[in-house]
Motif scaffolding. Structure first.
Motif, mmCIF file in Angstrom:
data_model
loop_
_atom_site.group_PDB
_atom_site.id
_atom_site.type_symbol
_atom_site.label_atom_id
_atom_site.label_comp_id
_atom_site.label_asym_id
_atom_site.label_seq_id
_atom_site.Cartn_x
_atom_site.Cartn_y
_atom_site.Cartn_z
ATOM 1 N N LEU A 230 0.828 -1.204 0.000
ATOM 2 C CA LEU A 230 0.000 0.000 0.000
ATOM 3 C C LEU A 230 0.865 1.258 0.000
ATOM 4 N N LEU A 231 1.960 1.251 0.752
ATOM 5 C CA LEU A 231 2.848 2.415 0.740
ATOM 6 C C LEU A 231 3.464 2.609 -0.644
ATOM 7 N N ALA A 232 3.845 1.521 -1.298
ATOM 8 C CA ALA A 232 4.413 1.633 -2.647
ATOM 9 C C ALA A 232 3.377 2.158 -3.632
ATOM 10 N N ALA A 233 2.114 1.788 -3.429
ATOM 11 C CA ALA A 233 1.052 2.320 -4.295
ATOM 12 C C ALA A 233 0.935 3.827 -4.142
ATOM 13 N N LEU A 234 1.038 4.319 -2.903
ATOM 14 C CA LEU A 234 0.990 5.760 -2.679
ATOM 15 C C LEU A 234 2.233 6.457 -3.229
ATOM 16 N N LEU A 235 3.385 5.825 -3.098
ATOM 17 C CA LEU A 235 4.645 6.446 -3.518
ATOM 18 C C LEU A 235 4.809 6.478 -5.030
ATOM 19 N N TRP A 236 4.594 5.330 -5.657
ATOM 20 C CA TRP A 236 4.991 5.159 -7.051
ATOM 21 C C TRP A 236 3.845 4.776 -7.971
ATOM 22 N N GLY A 237 2.623 4.734 -7.447
ATOM 23 C CA GLY A 237 1.490 4.414 -8.300
ATOM 24 C C GLY A 237 1.374 2.948 -8.661
ATOM 25 N N TRP A 238 2.018 2.072 -7.891
ATOM 26 C CA TRP A 238 1.886 0.648 -8.174
ATOM 27 C C TRP A 238 0.449 0.184 -7.964
ATOM 28 N N GLU A 239 0.029 -0.768 -8.761
ATOM 29 C CA GLU A 239 -1.262 -1.419 -8.561
ATOM 30 C C GLU A 239 -1.066 -2.555 -7.554
ATOM 31 N N PRO A 240 -1.611 -2.450 -6.349
ATOM 32 C CA PRO A 240 -1.310 -3.453 -5.321
ATOM 33 C C PRO A 240 -1.622 -4.884 -5.725
ATOM 34 N N SER A 241 -2.686 -5.090 -6.487
ATOM 35 C CA SER A 241 -3.052 -6.461 -6.859
ATOM 36 C C SER A 241 -2.033 -7.097 -7.804
ATOM 37 N N ALA A 242 -1.185 -6.276 -8.448
ATOM 38 C CA ALA A 242 -0.186 -6.796 -9.376
ATOM 39 C C ALA A 242 1.166 -7.034 -8.717
ATOM 40 N N VAL A 243 1.308 -6.677 -7.451
ATOM 41 C CA VAL A 243 2.600 -6.782 -6.774
ATOM 42 C C VAL A 243 2.886 -8.238 -6.410
ATOM 43 N N ARG A 244 4.102 -8.696 -6.733
ATOM 44 C CA ARG A 244 4.562 -10.018 -6.311
ATOM 45 C C ARG A 244 5.141 -9.911 -4.896
ATOM 46 N N VAL A 245 4.889 -10.919 -4.087
ATOM 47 C CA VAL A 245 5.306 -10.903 -2.688
ATOM 48 C C VAL A 245 6.142 -12.139 -2.393
ATOM 49 N N SER A 246 7.275 -11.925 -1.728
ATOM 50 C CA SER A 246 8.134 -13.018 -1.267
ATOM 51 C C SER A 246 8.389 -12.801 0.219
ATOM 52 N N THR A 247 8.092 -13.803 1.056
ATOM 53 C CA THR A 247 8.190 -13.620 2.500
ATOM 54 C C THR A 247 8.999 -14.718 3.167
ATOM 55 N N GLU A 248 9.572 -14.370 4.307
ATOM 56 C CA GLU A 248 10.256 -15.309 5.192
ATOM 57 C C GLU A 248 9.574 -15.217 6.548
ATOM 58 N N ALA A 249 9.099 -16.327 7.055
ATOM 59 C CA ALA A 249 8.251 -16.321 8.242
ATOM 60 C C ALA A 249 9.052 -16.411 9.534
ATOM 61 N N VAL A 250 8.442 -15.905 10.601
ATOM 62 C CA VAL A 250 8.895 -16.179 11.956
ATOM 63 C C VAL A 250 8.225 -17.485 12.371
ATOM 64 N N ASP A 251 9.041 -18.535 12.634
ATOM 65 C CA ASP A 251 8.466 -19.841 12.961
ATOM 66 C C ASP A 251 9.312 -20.522 14.036
ATOM 67 N N GLY A 252 9.107 -21.795 14.190
ATOM 68 C CA GLY A 252 9.784 -22.528 15.249
ATOM 69 C C GLY A 252 11.292 -22.570 15.114
ATOM 70 N N ARG A 253 11.803 -22.298 13.937
ATOM 71 C CA ARG A 253 13.256 -22.306 13.727
ATOM 72 C C ARG A 253 13.896 -20.945 13.948
ATOM 73 N N THR A 254 13.091 -19.942 14.164
ATOM 74 C CA THR A 254 13.616 -18.569 14.214
ATOM 75 C C THR A 254 14.298 -18.258 15.538
ATOM 76 N N GLY A 255 13.910 -18.941 16.624
ATOM 77 C CA GLY A 255 14.452 -18.621 17.929
ATOM 78 C C GLY A 255 15.960 -18.694 17.974
ATOM 79 N N ALA A 256 16.531 -19.744 17.400
ATOM 80 C CA ALA A 256 17.989 -19.890 17.426
ATOM 81 C C ALA A 256 18.662 -18.746 16.680
ATOM 82 N N ALA A 257 18.087 -18.337 15.557
ATOM 83 C CA ALA A 257 18.670 -17.227 14.795
ATOM 84 C C ALA A 257 18.579 -15.929 15.574
#
Length: 347
Positions: A230-257
């Motif tokens: 949404l911030l990128a849509a306000l900044l640069w006019g991106w269409e949010p529905s067209a944005v590709r998303v790549s995520t890394e989750a906080v999960d059971g393995r994250t504690g050690a890191a």
């Protein structure tokens, strides 16, 4: 040819008590309604306007509090009528949306917002789902009705991230966004760094009112990605529905890191980022931030957004309450933005 405002609900004059219709009455909606009720005198004194709660609508019922008074008990509510009739009957100037950001509520939120905007009624929303799927449609409806839509509550609660993206960095050549816009993720990562297991860290966030009953969107990176879309849509006019998303989750393995990062004097952060030179891509990664990094400095459920402006220098906004009250205050700020009179050259 009819005017774009044809059929619009009557508008209040600047400086009076503009009528507000509230859609959704969960924790955020109730906190917003309470602020309107208790802070009216202060808002009138400081901002020249006293927004008045004219109606509250939920799934199958609605009510019109008398003379801007408290919301009656649910037993006194009547059946839900059409939004168009409610807007006309109350002379609403603003529709405030505090609906859940869920797939189930998406279409309702989109239809309500588009109808209000086309009738010349401003929209203030903390609901994210329809912004992602109906961004262009809502923009067209606002242009047709000569109305405004404000989304602070959907991009960081009390943090004024949307204000900066919309106008604060305009003309400064912003080329990147780097953010920790989810207070739950930051809080949980800090607890993990202290040795808490994930379930205990999440339970503590829920106990404090920081995390939702279902924190999956917070921990998966999905919520942070949504806010940066949404911030990128306000900044640069991106269409949010067209944005590709790549995520890394906080999960059971994250504690050690998280513990390992703390041992090195660093802090693990769930960082959402977007760059103008990589259009339509938002990434959320677990980063080992170092002292001096604004994202390292966050404590508890604080949030931050860093706008990268190569010539002007990075601009950072941080802090902000991550709670229903924080979101309600953001919606109140947006309500004032679209209703408060401009009384002098600096207003």
């Amino acid at each position: 040819m009819p005017s774009p405002d044809a059929g619009a609900a009557p508008r209040s004059a600047p400086g009076d008590d503009p009528a507000v219709v509230l859609s959704g009455y969960g924790p955020v909606g109730r906190a917003y309604a309470e602020r309107l009720l208790t802070e009216g005198d202060g808002l009138a004194r400081d901002h020249g306007v006293r927004p008045r709660l004219a109606a509250v609508r939920v799934g199958s019922a609605e009510v019109e509090p008398s003379d801007g008074g408290p919301v009656p008990p649910r037993a006194e509510w009547g059946p839900l009528g059409s939004l168009a009739r409610t807007l006309d009957r109350t002379g609403a100037r603003v529709l405030v949306q505090a609906l859940p950001s869920s797939p189930q509520a998406r279409q309702q939120a989109a239809e309500e917002a588009a109808l209000a905007l086309r009738r010349g009624v401003h929209v203030v929303t903390a609901t994210k789902s329809h912004l992602l799927s109906h961004w262009s449609e809502l923009g067209e409806a606002a242009r047709a009705g000569g109305s405004l839509i404000r989304i602070s509550g959907a991009t960081g609660a009390a943090l004024p991230a949307a204000d900066l993206a919309r106008t604060g960095v305009r003309g400064l050549g912003c080329r990147s966004v780097r953010a920790c816009p989810n207070g739950t993720a930051t809080f949980v990562l800090d607890r993990l760094a202290e040795g808490d297991p994930l379930d205990r860290a999440v339970a503590e966030a829920q106990r404090r009112g920081i995390a939702e009953a279902d924190p999956s969107a917070d921990l998966s990176g999905g919520d942070a990605a949504t806010k940066v879309r949404l911030l990128a849509a306000l900044l640069w006019g991106w269409e949010p529905s067209a944005v590709r998303v790549s995520t890394e989750a906080v999960d059971g393995r994250t504690g050690a890191a998280a513990v390992a990062a703390a041992a090195e004097g660093r802090r693990l952060r769930a960082v959402a980022s977007a760059r103008a030179d990589r259009p339509l891509l938002v990434e959320v990664r677990l980063e080992r931030t170092e002292p001096g990094d604004p994202l390292y400095a966050l404590t508890g459920p604080e949030k931050a957004v860093v706008y990268g402006c190569p010539e002007a220098g990075d601009i950072t906004v941080s802090g902000g309450r991550s709670s229903p009250l924080g979101a309600a205050l953001a919606m109140l700020r947006d309500t004032l933005d679209v209703t408060a009179p401009r009384t002098h050259g600096f207003g």
